[in-house]
Design an enzyme around this catalytic site. Structure first.
Site, PDB file in Angstrom:
ATOM      1  N   ASP A 122      39.514  37.115  39.903  1.00  0.00           N
ATOM      2  CA  ASP A 122      39.692  37.976  41.093  1.00  0.00           C
ATOM      3  C   ASP A 122      38.402  38.720  41.409  1.00  0.00           C
ATOM      4  O   ASP A 122      38.241  39.852  41.026  1.00  0.00           O
ATOM      5  CB  ASP A 122      40.846  38.949  40.839  1.00  0.00           C
ATOM      6  CG  ASP A 122      41.224  39.737  42.069  1.00  0.00           C
ATOM      7  OD1 ASP A 122      40.749  39.408  43.166  1.00  0.00           O
ATOM      8  OD2 ASP A 122      42.000  40.694  41.930  1.00  0.00           O
ATOM      9  N   GLU A 156      41.064  33.926  47.120  1.00  0.00           N
ATOM     10  CA  GLU A 156      41.682  34.770  46.088  1.00  0.00           C
ATOM     11  C   GLU A 156      42.380  33.864  45.076  1.00  0.00           C
ATOM     12  O   GLU A 156      42.765  32.740  45.397  1.00  0.00           O
ATOM     13  CB  GLU A 156      42.726  35.702  46.729  1.00  0.00           C
ATOM     14  CG  GLU A 156      42.154  36.837  47.567  1.00  0.00           C
ATOM     15  CD  GLU A 156      41.850  38.105  46.770  1.00  0.00           C
ATOM     16  OE1 GLU A 156      41.868  38.044  45.527  1.00  0.00           O
ATOM     17  OE2 GLU A 156      41.579  39.129  47.400  1.00  0.00           O
ATOM     18  N   GLU A 216      37.684  45.526  48.592  1.00  0.00           N
ATOM     19  CA  GLU A 216      39.030  44.987  48.840  1.00  0.00           C
ATOM     20  C   GLU A 216      40.056  45.705  47.963  1.00  0.00           C
ATOM     21  O   GLU A 216      41.173  45.981  48.391  1.00  0.00           O
ATOM     22  CB  GLU A 216      39.071  43.479  48.555  1.00  0.00           C
ATOM     23  CG  GLU A 216      40.378  42.798  48.964  1.00  0.00           C
ATOM     24  CD  GLU A 216      41.486  42.871  47.932  1.00  0.00           C
ATOM     25  OE1 GLU A 216      42.657  42.669  48.289  1.00  0.00           O
ATOM     26  OE2 GLU A 216      41.198  43.157  46.755  1.00  0.00           O
ATOM     27  N   GLU A 217      39.620  45.996  46.734  1.00  0.00           N
ATOM     28  CA  GLU A 217      40.568  46.606  45.789  1.00  0.00           C
ATOM     29  C   GLU A 217      40.969  48.010  46.219  1.00  0.00           C
ATOM     30  O   GLU A 217      41.951  48.554  45.722  1.00  0.00           O
ATOM     31  CB  GLU A 217      39.960  46.623  44.371  1.00  0.00           C
ATOM     32  CG  GLU A 217      39.607  45.232  43.824  1.00  0.00           C
ATOM     33  CD  GLU A 217      40.837  44.389  43.478  1.00  0.00           C
ATOM     34  OE1 GLU A 217      41.969  44.869  43.657  1.00  0.00           O
ATOM     35  OE2 GLU A 217      40.656  43.240  43.033  1.00  0.00           O
ATOM     36  N   ASP A 273      33.935  43.203  44.809  1.00  0.00           N
ATOM     37  CA  ASP A 273      34.271  44.337  43.938  1.00  0.00           C
ATOM     38  C   ASP A 273      35.341  43.899  42.942  1.00  0.00           C
ATOM     39  O   ASP A 273      36.101  42.960  43.196  1.00  0.00           O
ATOM     40  CB  ASP A 273      34.749  45.546  44.762  1.00  0.00           C
ATOM     41  CG  ASP A 273      35.993  45.276  45.618  1.00  0.00           C
ATOM     42  OD1 ASP A 273      36.048  44.207  46.262  1.00  0.00           O
ATOM     43  OD2 ASP A 273      36.904  46.120  45.616  1.00  0.00           O
TER      44      ASP A 273
HETATM   45 ZN   LIG Z   1      41.201  39.995  44.848  1.00  0.00          ZN
END
Ligand SMILES: [Zn+2]
Length: 426
Positions: A129, A192, A163-164, A100
């Protein structure tokens, strides 16, 4: 450990040979606009990763987050996990990347979902990212295969959602279901964007809380007959500014959090609302309600209990000195700090690999924020987890986000060598 330099050299050469494919795959991932919120095109992206893993010799599974409220027909939460077994099942090195991305936002001079490559950089939302990181993970494993090396353990790669927004339908969900667990995996690397010569060994803690002040409505022409919830929130904010912020700034962690200013405890006021909506029609009323949301980042050395007790004490002091103040404190989210154990094999393997690929020593850092490491550690029960991947941390979530092709290739090499090392293959 058997020394087999030629095997390592073959793998590094295989990464170099695959460089155009790694870049193309990163671009292809960027072109799937997996924007979160709300969680667009997750299934398409999971399939794109899964198809590539299958083509690279992985057994692929899809795991939809059935039962999670955010897993809806409109926005299904689909995770993908691929496993490639070597001569033995263990050690198992698991590489996890979230696919995501945050919304593009304004200020772009280039199509955020075009996957455009220009002047040695891959541009787009999620470039660093962390779609480059996912591509690096896939091709690290693939380069080993192309070099004709069978692992003495297994490599596993997962692409996960959300994750965000906390990772609850992603890594946390896989861990809760036992798909990511200490029973299956020994080491976890999350690629990451931390810069190619930095190994991230954990993050600070997070405490989000809401404070509500309750006043009493009255006529605005006679405010002395009411109690203003906004004035009372002001009394609290004044103490935050005068007492709490200096105390937090004076605390320093021994954990190598970057940037340096984040080595101290911090507090941000996320939002505040009280009284009448300012854009609405105004009536003469004393505000009977005010709410504010705070984001406290606490240090490993502080711990959550002390961080919360400090807030409670501040509120009590404010109330004791403010007649008629009534307030409530509500916890919204707590994430405890994590730290990879000193001497963890996953740190050592990456240090050796960084040194070999980049010719300089790796530095250890910790994240000012939080990422999926917490779920790997706390739910999956795997302490040997770090973040290491291509891309520059400061570019994450920015307009014109990019990842350097050279970084991407180097990080792929580092990950490949770390896989060989951790599986004790070479
Ligand atoms: Zn990330």
């Amino acid at each position: 450990m058997p020394v087999s330099a030629p095997a390592r050299d073959r793998v590094l050469a295989a990464v170099d040979a695959a460089a155009p494919e790694i870049v193309d795959f990163t671009s292809a991932l960027i072109r799937v606009p997996t924007v979160n919120p709300p969680g667009e095109a997750y299934e398409d992206c999971a399939r794109l990763i899964g198809d590539r893993l299958a083509a690279c010799g992985f057994d692929v599974e899809y795991h939809a987050a059935e039962g999670r409220p955010e897993h809806t027909t409109a926005h299904p939460r689909v995770n993908v996990v691929g496993l490639r077994r070597g001569r033995r099942a263990r050690p198992n090195v698991h590489l996890n990347g979230h696919f995501d991305v945050v919304p593009a936002g304004g200020g772009w001079t280039i199509d955020p979902f075009g996957g455009i490559v220009r002047d040695g950089r891959i541009y787009g939302r999620g470039a660093c990212d962390m779609k480059a990181g996912i591509a690096a993970a896939v091709y690290a494993a693939e380069a080993i295969r192309r070099a004709g090396i069978e692992l003495d353990g297994s490599v596993e790669i997962s692409g996960t959602v959300d994750e965000e927004s906390g990772g609850y339908a992603g890594v946390a969900w896989l861990a809760e279901r036992g798909r990511l667990s200490a029973d299956r995996a020994d080491f976890v690397i999350i690629p990451e964007p931390l810069n190619v010569d930095r190994i991230c060994i954990g993050h600070r803690g997070v405490y989000w809380f809401e404070v509500t002040t309750h006043g009493r409505i009255g006529h605005g022409s006679m405010p002395f007959l009411g109690v203003s919830a906004i004035e009372h929130m002001g009394a609290i904010l004044d103490r935050v500014r005068r007492e709490l912020l200096p105390a937090l700034a004076a605390r320093t962690t021994q954990v190598p959090v970057v940037p340096d200013a984040a080595r101290h405890a911090t507090l941000n006021i996320n939002g505040i609302a009280g009284g009448q909506p300012v854009d609405g029609i105004q009536t003469p009323c004393v505000a009977d309600l005010c709410r504010a949301v705070f984001d406290r980042r606490f240090l490993l050395e502080e711990g959550f209990d002390a961080a919360k007790a400090e807030i409670e004490a501040l509120l009590e002091r404010a109330a004791a000195e403010t007649p008629a103040m009534r307030y409530a404190l509500r916890d919204l989210m707590v994430v405890h700090p994590v730290r990879t154990p000193d001497g963890s094999p996953v740190i050592g393997a990456l240090e050796r690999a960084v040194d070999r690929v980049l010719g300089r020593p790796a530095t250890h850092v910790a994240s000012p924020g939080t990422y999926d490491h917490k779920h790997v550690d706390r739910i999956a029960g795997i302490p040997h987890c770090v973040a290491y991947g291509p891309g520059i941390l400061d570019l994450a979530h920015q307009p014109d986000e990019w990842c350097g092709v050279e970084d991407l290739v180097n990080a792929t090499k580092v990950l490949a060598l770390a896989i060989l090392d951790l599986t004790r293959t070479v």
